[in-house]
Design an enzyme around this catalytic site. Structure first.
Site, PDB file in Angstrom:
ATOM      1  N   SER A  20     -12.317   2.115  -7.223  1.00  0.00           N
ATOM      2  CA  SER A  20     -11.671   2.280  -8.528  1.00  0.00           C
ATOM      3  C   SER A  20     -12.684   2.948  -9.448  1.00  0.00           C
ATOM      4  CB  SER A  20     -11.290   0.912  -9.083  1.00  0.00           C
ATOM      5  OG  SER A  20     -11.284   0.968 -10.499  1.00  0.00           O
ATOM      6  N   HIS A  45      -9.020   5.620  -6.007  1.00  0.00           N
ATOM      7  CA  HIS A  45      -8.037   4.846  -6.782  1.00  0.00           C
ATOM      8  C   HIS A  45      -8.300   5.111  -8.259  1.00  0.00           C
ATOM      9  CE1 HIS A  45      -5.398   1.331  -7.559  1.00  0.00           C
ATOM     10  NE2 HIS A  45      -6.227   1.089  -8.570  1.00  0.00           N
ATOM     11  N   ASP A  47      -7.285   4.474 -12.192  1.00  0.00           N
ATOM     12  CA  ASP A  47      -6.650   3.490 -13.070  1.00  0.00           C
ATOM     13  C   ASP A  47      -6.314   4.104 -14.417  1.00  0.00           C
ATOM     14  OD1 ASP A  47      -6.645   0.990 -11.527  1.00  0.00           O
ATOM     15  OD2 ASP A  47      -8.823   1.281 -11.490  1.00  0.00           O
ATOM     16  N   MET A  49      -4.634   3.675 -18.003  1.00  0.00           N
ATOM     17  CA  MET A  49      -4.286   2.598 -18.948  1.00  0.00           C
ATOM     18  C   MET A  49      -3.972   3.187 -20.310  1.00  0.00           C
ATOM     19  SD  MET A  49      -7.282  -0.094 -18.081  1.00  0.00           S
ATOM     20  CE  MET A  49      -7.673  -0.566 -16.399  1.00  0.00           C
ATOM     21  N   HIS A  78      -2.836   4.526 -10.140  1.00  0.00           N
ATOM     22  CA  HIS A  78      -2.293   3.228 -10.563  1.00  0.00           C
ATOM     23  C   HIS A  78      -1.987   3.317 -12.052  1.00  0.00           C
ATOM     24  CE1 HIS A  78      -3.355  -1.350 -11.118  1.00  0.00           C
ATOM     25  NE2 HIS A  78      -2.097  -1.092 -11.394  1.00  0.00           N
ATOM     26  N   MET A  80      -0.942   1.893 -15.373  1.00  0.00           N
ATOM     27  CA  MET A  80      -0.797   0.669 -16.172  1.00  0.00           C
ATOM     28  C   MET A  80      -0.362   1.107 -17.564  1.00  0.00           C
ATOM     29  SD  MET A  80      -4.165  -1.233 -14.701  1.00  0.00           S
ATOM     30  CE  MET A  80      -4.816   0.290 -14.022  1.00  0.00           C
ATOM     31  N   MET A 149      -1.712  -7.333  -7.650  1.00  0.00           N
ATOM     32  CA  MET A 149      -2.864  -7.468  -8.541  1.00  0.00           C
ATOM     33  C   MET A 149      -3.455  -8.866  -8.377  1.00  0.00           C
ATOM     34  SD  MET A 149      -3.272  -4.598 -10.034  1.00  0.00           S
ATOM     35  CE  MET A 149      -4.623  -5.133 -11.097  1.00  0.00           C
ATOM     36  N   ASP A 184      -5.850  -5.433  -5.563  1.00  0.00           N
ATOM     37  CA  ASP A 184      -6.676  -4.804  -6.602  1.00  0.00           C
ATOM     38  C   ASP A 184      -7.116  -5.858  -7.612  1.00  0.00           C
ATOM     39  OD1 ASP A 184      -7.734  -3.235  -8.619  1.00  0.00           O
ATOM     40  OD2 ASP A 184      -5.937  -2.007  -8.906  1.00  0.00           O
TER      41      ASP A 184
HETATM   42  C1  DX5 Z   1      -7.873  -3.442 -13.139  1.00  0.00           C
HETATM   43  C2  DX5 Z   1      -7.891  -2.204 -12.261  1.00  0.00           C
HETATM   44  C3  DX5 Z   1      -8.800  -2.284 -11.103  1.00  0.00           C
HETATM   45  C4  DX5 Z   1     -10.243  -2.570 -11.425  1.00  0.00           C
HETATM   46  C5  DX5 Z   1     -10.924  -3.188 -10.247  1.00  0.00           C
HETATM   47  O1  DX5 Z   1      -6.825  -3.361 -14.032  1.00  0.00           O
HETATM   48  O2  DX5 Z   1      -6.588  -1.935 -11.767  1.00  0.00           O
HETATM   49  O3  DX5 Z   1      -8.646  -1.180 -10.226  1.00  0.00           O
HETATM   50  O4  DX5 Z   1     -10.953  -1.461 -11.860  1.00  0.00           O
HETATM   51  O5  DX5 Z   1     -12.220  -3.550 -10.600  1.00  0.00           O
HETATM   52  P1  DX5 Z   1     -12.971  -4.820  -9.982  1.00  0.00           P
HETATM   53  O6  DX5 Z   1     -13.140  -4.557  -8.528  1.00  0.00           O
HETATM   54  O7  DX5 Z   1     -14.251  -4.853 -10.737  1.00  0.00           O
HETATM   55  O8  DX5 Z   1     -12.099  -6.022 -10.245  1.00  0.00           O
HETATM   56 ZN    ZN Z   2      -6.142  -0.348 -10.120  1.00  0.00          ZN
END
Ligand code: DX5
Ligand code: ZN
Length: 228
Positions: A20, A45, A47, A49, A78, A80, A149, A184
């Site tokens: 990630s 991956h 993320d 947001m 991903h 969010m 999650m 994740d």
């Molecule tokens: C959280 C993200 C993850 C996150 C994982 O909302 O979707 O992908 O970055 O990080 P770790 O492995 O530190 O929990």
């Molecule tokens: Zn993620």
């Protein structure tokens, strides 16, 4: 850069670790990608947001497009974000190979899954630790990936929620064998083996790679622990 590696060619039976990039060095993104490629990762991956669906802001289409230019690795995006339907096309055009959105953001997920497929991209559905698994039931026949999650979406570095294991187990017995189960959040050397035993095959890892002196050692060790 030639065409990206087909996401269909990734393992679905053997475990893979997907970094990630939330905690990477964004001032040196291309260098980070090279280091991850040398570490043997097979997909990235990403993320996304929006500061509304989750209380944190990360990045959007421009970073996905920038990464697409510097790597052939498949991009597992991903989302969010609220109202993910607004941006599916733009993320596909930016170079996403797989688009996962949250069931909490789009409870009527069917049309979004169809749109993602019509864009030539694989479709995933994610759910937070507090969301009952039953919310996915109507869509299990249509998705390519389910993302369980194991922390509330929004931040890296949180503690693993054990209820992810039951969800993975239940999903594994109910989805088509080719549906990928991804986990994740808080996945590290202490939790990855249990996720694998519960049926996960794609493991998203942030802190347990980016906090380590050697990405290669971290990825190899985690992959090994997931294969036992
Ligand atoms: C959280 C993200 C993850 C996150 C994982 O909302 O979707 O992908 O970055 O990080 P770790 O492995 O530190 O929990
Ligand atoms: Zn993620």
């Amino acid at each position: 850069m030639s065409a990206s590696i087909a996401i269909d060619s990734l393992p679905t039976v053997q475990p893979i670790v997907l970094p990630s990039l939330l905690q990477c060095d964004f001032a040196n993104l291309e260098r980070e990608v090279r280091t991850l490629e040398e570490a043997g990762v097979q997909a990235l991956h990403l993320d996304v947001m929006d500061g509304s669906f989750v209380p944190n802001l990360s990045y959007g289409m421009p970073i996905v497009a920038a990464l697409r230019k510097v790597t052939r690795l498949p991009l597992d995006v991903h989302l969010m974000i609220e109202q993910p339907q607004r941006y599916l096309r733009q993320f596909a055009e930016a170079g996403a190979d797989l688009l996962t959105f949250h069931i909490e953001a789009a409870p009527e997920a069917g049309p979004l899954i169809d749109e993602i497929h019509s864009l030539g991209v694989k479709a995933g559905l994610a759910l937070n630790p507090a969301t009952p698994l039953g919310t996915l039931d109507a869509f299990l026949g249509d998705i390519d990936l389910a993302l369980v999650m194991s922390v509330p979406a929004g931040f890296g570095g949180q503690k693993f929620h054990e209820n992810a294991l039951e969800k993975l187990q239940s999903l594994r017995s109910r989805v088509r064998p080719e549906v990928i189960l991804e986990v994740d959040g808080g996945v590290n050397a202490s939790t990855i083996a249990r996720c694998a035993q519960a049926g996960a095959r794609w493991f998203v890892v942030g802190s347990a790679i980016f906090g380590q002196p050697s990405y290669g050692d971290a990825v190899r060790n985690l992959t090994h622990l997931a294969s036992l």
